[in-house]
Scaffold this motif. Structure first.
Motif, short mmCIF file in Angstrom:
data_model
loop_
_atom_site.label_atom_id
_atom_site.label_comp_id
_atom_site.label_asym_id
_atom_site.label_seq_id
_atom_site.Cartn_x
_atom_site.Cartn_y
_atom_site.Cartn_z
N TYR A 254 -56.67 -43.34 56.98
CA TYR A 254 -56.96 -44.69 57.44
C TYR A 254 -55.80 -45.63 57.14
CZ TYR A 254 -61.64 -42.67 57.26
OH TYR A 254 -62.72 -41.86 57.43
N LEU B 104 -55.90 -52.86 57.67
CA LEU B 104 -54.97 -53.94 58.00
C LEU B 104 -55.69 -55.28 58.09
CD1 LEU B 104 -52.11 -53.96 60.57
CD2 LEU B 104 -53.93 -55.65 60.82
N ILE C 294 -51.06 -53.97 55.01
CA ILE C 294 -51.58 -52.66 55.38
C ILE C 294 -51.75 -51.82 54.12
CG2 ILE C 294 -51.20 -50.54 56.70
CD1 ILE C 294 -49.29 -52.17 58.49
N GLN D 215 -52.70 -47.86 53.19
CA GLN D 215 -52.91 -46.51 53.68
C GLN D 215 -53.84 -45.77 52.71
OE1 GLN D 215 -48.76 -45.26 53.85
NE2 GLN D 215 -48.84 -45.30 56.09
N LEU E 48 -49.09 -47.27 60.64
CA LEU E 48 -50.33 -47.06 61.39
C LEU E 48 -50.39 -45.69 62.06
CD1 LEU E 48 -50.76 -50.50 63.22
CD2 LEU E 48 -51.71 -49.80 61.02
N PHE F 217 -57.21 -46.98 62.62
CA PHE F 217 -56.97 -48.39 62.32
C PHE F 217 -58.27 -49.00 61.81
CE2 PHE F 217 -57.01 -52.85 63.44
CZ PHE F 217 -55.72 -53.29 63.23
N TRP G 83 -56.74 -55.88 65.59
CA TRP G 83 -56.08 -54.93 66.48
C TRP G 83 -55.42 -55.64 67.65
CZ3 TRP G 83 -53.68 -50.66 67.17
CH2 TRP G 83 -53.44 -50.20 68.46
N VAL H 91 -51.74 -45.18 67.72
CA VAL H 91 -53.11 -45.33 67.22
C VAL H 91 -54.05 -45.02 68.36
CG1 VAL H 91 -54.81 -46.97 66.33
CG2 VAL H 91 -52.44 -47.08 65.53
N TRP I 158 -60.06 -47.45 66.45
CA TRP I 158 -60.27 -48.33 65.31
C TRP I 158 -61.68 -48.17 64.76
CZ3 TRP I 158 -64.25 -51.44 66.51
CH2 TRP I 158 -64.32 -52.13 67.72
#
Length: 218
Positions: free
Chosen positions: A19, A22, A41, A43, A96, A101, A110, A126, A129
């Motif tokens: 994932y 963000l 962001i 991760q 990303l 997302f 987004w 991506v 989401w």
């Protein structure tokens, strides 16, 4: 410094379908007319292991009003020495790439990141989401509303600085992990949404042109 980064442990299962959580702060609510001024962001691997965190202020351009300073607290002076989105677009895309997302109210975040990346000529790898707000609805959480603050309180996650991209991303990450655990326990399917197909990209391009020409967005 306007960019910060730290790294944690890497999960054994890797990050191919991990994932990327963000959050953005923006000059307004319209991704086709307004700009990103802060992005963060985090991760997270597929098994929930923290991998990295990164954030930066973003200079929206000379003469661009930073928008609701009373909300995000960022003034033109704060943003003057920050990189432009174009200067950090490749870094954002890298963080990303290949991940789901994630954001609280993901359609909003987004849209801004996708449109800003389109402007910068950088393609985001991506496919889907996952919205922590919609996830809360799918889990039927017993809360009066689905705001970040309310869901954070439900899961006993402390908010330190609301409307700061770095802290909002930290909070959203903690919410995501709790929602994933609840979904595993109850058998609820993750509400993944396709977001970046060829059709989506063509639609964004058309809307950017409508906006540039001052025409009503369709």
């Amino acid at each position: 410094m306007t960019t910060t980064e730290s790294r944690g442990r890497r999960g054994a299962r890797g990050s191919q379908r991990g994932y990327a959580v963000l959050d953005v702060e923006t000059t307004g609510l319209d991704p086709y007319r307004d700009r990103v001024i802060q992005v963060a962001i985090r991760q997270v691997s597929a098994d929930g292991t923290a991998e990295s965190e990164w954030e930066t202020l973003v200079n929206p351009g000379a003469g661009v009003d930073p928008g609701p300073v009373e909300v995000h607290g960022l003034t033109s002076a704060d943003l003057a020495g920050a990189p432009t989105y174009k200067e950090v677009a490749a870094m954002i895309a890298e963080r990303l790439a290949g991940r789901v997302f994630v954001a609280h109210n993901a359609p909003f975040d987004w849209a801004f990141v996708a449109v800003e990346s389109d402007r910068a000529g950088v393609r985001l790898e991506v496919l889907e989401w996952l919205c922590t707000m919609r996830f809360a609805k799918a889990l039927a959480l017993d809360v009066p509303d689905k705001s970040l603050a309310t869901i954070a309180a439900y899961y006993a996650v402390e908010q330190v600085k609301a409307h700061d991209a770095g802290d909002d991303t930290r909070v959203a990450t903690e919410i995501l992990l709790r929602e994933l655990a609840d979904a595993d326990r109850t058998g609820v399917t993750r509400p993944l949404v396709e977001c970046n197909s060829a059709r989506h990209r063509v639609k964004r391009t058309a809307r950017r042109w409508f906006s540039r020409l001052g025409l009503p967005l369709r």
